[in-house]
Design a protein around this motif. Structure first.
Motif, PDB file in Angstrom:
ATOM      1  N   ARG A 168       0.829  -1.218   0.000  1.00 56.84           N
ATOM      2  CA  ARG A 168       0.000   0.000   0.000  1.00 56.84           C
ATOM      3  C   ARG A 168       0.860   1.263   0.000  1.00 56.84           C
ATOM      4  NH1 ARG A 168      -3.222  -3.238   3.457  1.00 56.84           N
ATOM      5  NH2 ARG A 168      -2.254  -2.375   5.322  1.00 56.84           N
ATOM      6  N   ARG A 169       2.101   1.160   0.401  1.00 50.87           N
ATOM      7  CA  ARG A 169       2.991   2.321   0.463  1.00 50.87           C
ATOM      8  C   ARG A 169       3.599   2.573  -0.912  1.00 50.87           C
ATOM      9  NH1 ARG A 169       7.247   1.965   5.009  1.00 50.87           N
ATOM     10  NH2 ARG A 169       7.727   3.916   3.973  1.00 50.87           N
ATOM     11  N   ARG A 170       3.220   3.673  -1.519  1.00 51.79           N
ATOM     12  CA  ARG A 170       3.695   3.981  -2.872  1.00 51.79           C
ATOM     13  C   ARG A 170       5.171   4.380  -2.904  1.00 51.79           C
ATOM     14  NH1 ARG A 170      -0.047   0.966  -4.409  1.00 51.79           N
ATOM     15  NH2 ARG A 170      -2.010   1.854  -5.065  1.00 51.79           N
ATOM     16  N   ASP A 171       5.760   4.667  -1.730  1.00 49.99           N
ATOM     17  CA  ASP A 171       7.183   5.014  -1.690  1.00 49.99           C
ATOM     18  C   ASP A 171       8.078   3.770  -1.633  1.00 49.99           C
ATOM     19  OD1 ASP A 171       6.187   4.538   0.944  1.00 49.99           O
ATOM     20  OD2 ASP A 171       7.964   5.506   1.797  1.00 49.99           O
ATOM     21  N   VAL A 172       7.466   2.585  -1.520  1.00 44.71           N
ATOM     22  CA  VAL A 172       8.222   1.329  -1.492  1.00 44.71           C
ATOM     23  C   VAL A 172       8.010   0.625  -2.826  1.00 44.71           C
ATOM     24  CG1 VAL A 172       8.455  -0.924  -0.375  1.00 44.71           C
ATOM     25  CG2 VAL A 172       7.991   1.110   1.006  1.00 44.71           C
ATOM     26  N   PRO A 173       9.070   0.499  -3.645  1.00 43.05           N
ATOM     27  CA  PRO A 173       8.912  -0.219  -4.905  1.00 43.05           C
ATOM     28  C   PRO A 173       8.691  -1.710  -4.642  1.00 43.05           C
ATOM     29  CG  PRO A 173      11.199   0.466  -4.603  1.00 43.05           C
ATOM     30  CD  PRO A 173      10.424   1.030  -3.466  1.00 43.05           C
ATOM     31  N   VAL A 174       7.928  -2.338  -5.537  1.00 47.76           N
ATOM     32  CA  VAL A 174       7.628  -3.763  -5.410  1.00 47.76           C
ATOM     33  C   VAL A 174       8.200  -4.470  -6.638  1.00 47.76           C
ATOM     34  CG1 VAL A 174       5.827  -5.518  -5.228  1.00 47.76           C
ATOM     35  CG2 VAL A 174       5.521  -3.301  -4.109  1.00 47.76           C
ATOM     36  N   LEU A 175       8.985  -5.493  -6.375  1.00 48.89           N
ATOM     37  CA  LEU A 175       9.585  -6.311  -7.427  1.00 48.89           C
ATOM     38  C   LEU A 175       9.001  -7.707  -7.320  1.00 48.89           C
ATOM     39  CD1 LEU A 175      11.761  -6.263  -9.676  1.00 48.89           C
ATOM     40  CD2 LEU A 175      13.392  -7.036  -7.941  1.00 48.89           C
ATOM     41  N   LEU A 176       8.453  -8.217  -8.411  1.00 42.87           N
ATOM     42  CA  LEU A 176       7.870  -9.555  -8.437  1.00 42.87           C
ATOM     43  C   LEU A 176       8.858 -10.509  -9.075  1.00 42.87           C
ATOM     44  CD1 LEU A 176       5.403 -11.413  -7.978  1.00 42.87           C
ATOM     45  CD2 LEU A 176       4.596 -10.711 -10.244  1.00 42.87           C
ATOM     46  N   GLY A 177       9.142 -11.594  -8.383  1.00 38.15           N
ATOM     47  CA  GLY A 177      10.004 -12.654  -8.914  1.00 38.15           C
ATOM     48  C   GLY A 177       9.144 -13.805  -9.380  1.00 38.15           C
ATOM     49  N   GLU A 178       8.737 -13.756 -10.635  1.00 36.96           N
ATOM     50  CA  GLU A 178       7.876 -14.800 -11.177  1.00 36.96           C
ATOM     51  C   GLU A 178       8.686 -16.079 -11.390  1.00 36.96           C
ATOM     52  OE1 GLU A 178       4.638 -12.295 -13.695  1.00 36.96           O
ATOM     53  OE2 GLU A 178       6.687 -12.254 -14.474  1.00 36.96           O
ATOM     54  N   SER A 179       7.992 -17.206 -11.383  1.00 33.79           N
ATOM     55  CA  SER A 179       8.616 -18.519 -11.586  1.00 33.79           C
ATOM     56  C   SER A 179       9.769 -18.758 -10.618  1.00 33.79           C
ATOM     57  CB  SER A 179       9.085 -18.670 -13.034  1.00 33.79           C
ATOM     58  OG  SER A 179       8.009 -18.524 -13.918  1.00 33.79           O
ATOM     59  N   GLY A 194      11.444 -16.601  -8.977  1.00 31.04           N
ATOM     60  CA  GLY A 194      12.470 -15.562  -9.025  1.00 31.04           C
ATOM     61  C   GLY A 194      13.299 -15.551 -10.287  1.00 31.04           C
ATOM     62  N   SER A 195      12.992 -16.431 -11.234  1.00 29.74           N
ATOM     63  CA  SER A 195      13.793 -16.470 -12.463  1.00 29.74           C
ATOM     64  C   SER A 195      13.456 -15.341 -13.431  1.00 29.74           C
ATOM     65  CB  SER A 195      13.636 -17.823 -13.168  1.00 29.74           C
ATOM     66  OG  SER A 195      12.297 -18.024 -13.553  1.00 29.74           O
ATOM     67  N   ALA A 196      12.276 -14.749 -13.291  1.00 28.25           N
ATOM     68  CA  ALA A 196      11.862 -13.623 -14.138  1.00 28.25           C
ATOM     69  C   ALA A 196      11.446 -12.466 -13.229  1.00 28.25           C
ATOM     70  CB  ALA A 196      10.714 -14.021 -15.048  1.00 28.25           C
ATOM     71  N   LEU A 197      12.263 -11.419 -13.178  1.00 30.22           N
ATOM     72  CA  LEU A 197      11.988 -10.273 -12.310  1.00 30.22           C
ATOM     73  C   LEU A 197      11.310  -9.160 -13.086  1.00 30.22           C
ATOM     74  CD1 LEU A 197      15.401 -10.003 -10.421  1.00 30.22           C
ATOM     75  CD2 LEU A 197      13.303 -11.114  -9.635  1.00 30.22           C
ATOM     76  N   ARG A 198      10.289  -8.556 -12.465  1.00 33.57           N
ATOM     77  CA  ARG A 198       9.659  -7.398 -13.082  1.00 33.57           C
ATOM     78  C   ARG A 198       9.087  -6.495 -12.002  1.00 33.57           C
ATOM     79  NH1 ARG A 198       4.257  -6.878 -13.439  1.00 33.57           N
ATOM     80  NH2 ARG A 198       2.953  -8.657 -12.960  1.00 33.57           N
ATOM     81  N   TRP A 199       9.100  -5.185 -12.295  1.00 32.86           N
ATOM     82  CA  TRP A 199       8.525  -4.202 -11.380  1.00 32.86           C
ATOM     83  C   TRP A 199       7.013  -4.323 -11.404  1.00 32.86           C
ATOM     84  CZ3 TRP A 199      11.753  -2.410  -8.099  1.00 32.86           C
ATOM     85  CH2 TRP A 199      13.073  -2.130  -8.444  1.00 32.86           C
ATOM     86  N   VAL A 200       6.387  -4.188 -10.258  1.00 34.71           N
ATOM     87  CA  VAL A 200       4.930  -4.186 -10.154  1.00 34.71           C
ATOM     88  C   VAL A 200       4.475  -2.730 -10.277  1.00 34.71           C
ATOM     89  CG1 VAL A 200       2.954  -4.688  -8.673  1.00 34.71           C
ATOM     90  CG2 VAL A 200       4.927  -6.246  -8.707  1.00 34.71           C
ATOM     91  N   LEU A 201       3.641  -2.468 -11.252  1.00 36.45           N
ATOM     92  CA  LEU A 201       3.124  -1.123 -11.474  1.00 36.45           C
ATOM     93  C   LEU A 201       2.091  -0.777 -10.408  1.00 36.45           C
ATOM     94  CD1 LEU A 201       2.668  -1.382 -15.343  1.00 36.45           C
ATOM     95  CD2 LEU A 201       4.616  -0.440 -14.075  1.00 36.45           C
TER      96      LEU A 201
END
Length: 99
Positions: free
Chosen positions: A31-42, A44-51
């Motif tokens: 919920r905190r927009r000042d904390v970036p969220v990184l999703l490690g799909e599969s 952790g083999s595929a990393l992407r930023w959560v919009l």
């Protein structure tokens, strides 16, 4: 997640601060927009930023399918959250997904 360092898709290096966050702590950080969220799909083999517009949906998936809280995940995947920190003290929420 096996190591203590994480390199994000932009080349930033983060060091683990807290492993296996409580599910409520994960949702709170999302919920905190000042904390970036990184999703490690599969795992952790595929990393992407959560919009920002994806955070609510991911938070709901985490709530329903957090690792070690249910016998079987409701939606086929399980999630686990970890907190990382960069050299400036900025925090990152890393959410790992296992299928």
């Amino acid at each position: 997640m096996s190591g203590t360092e994480l390199t994000d898709p932009d080349g930033g290096v983060w060091v683990v601060r807290k492993r296996r966050l409580d599910p409520r702590a994960v949702r709170s950080r999302m919920r905190r927009r000042d904390v970036p969220v990184l999703l490690g799909e599969s795992g952790g083999s595929a990393l992407r930023w959560v919009l920002d517009d994806e955070r609510d949906a991911l938070s709901d998936l985490v709530r329903r399918n957090y690792a070690f809280t249910n016998d079987h995940p409701v939606d086929g995947s399980e999630y686990m959250g970890h907190e990382f920190e960069d050299g400036t003290g900025r925090r990152l929420l890393y959410v790992e997904e296992w299928c």
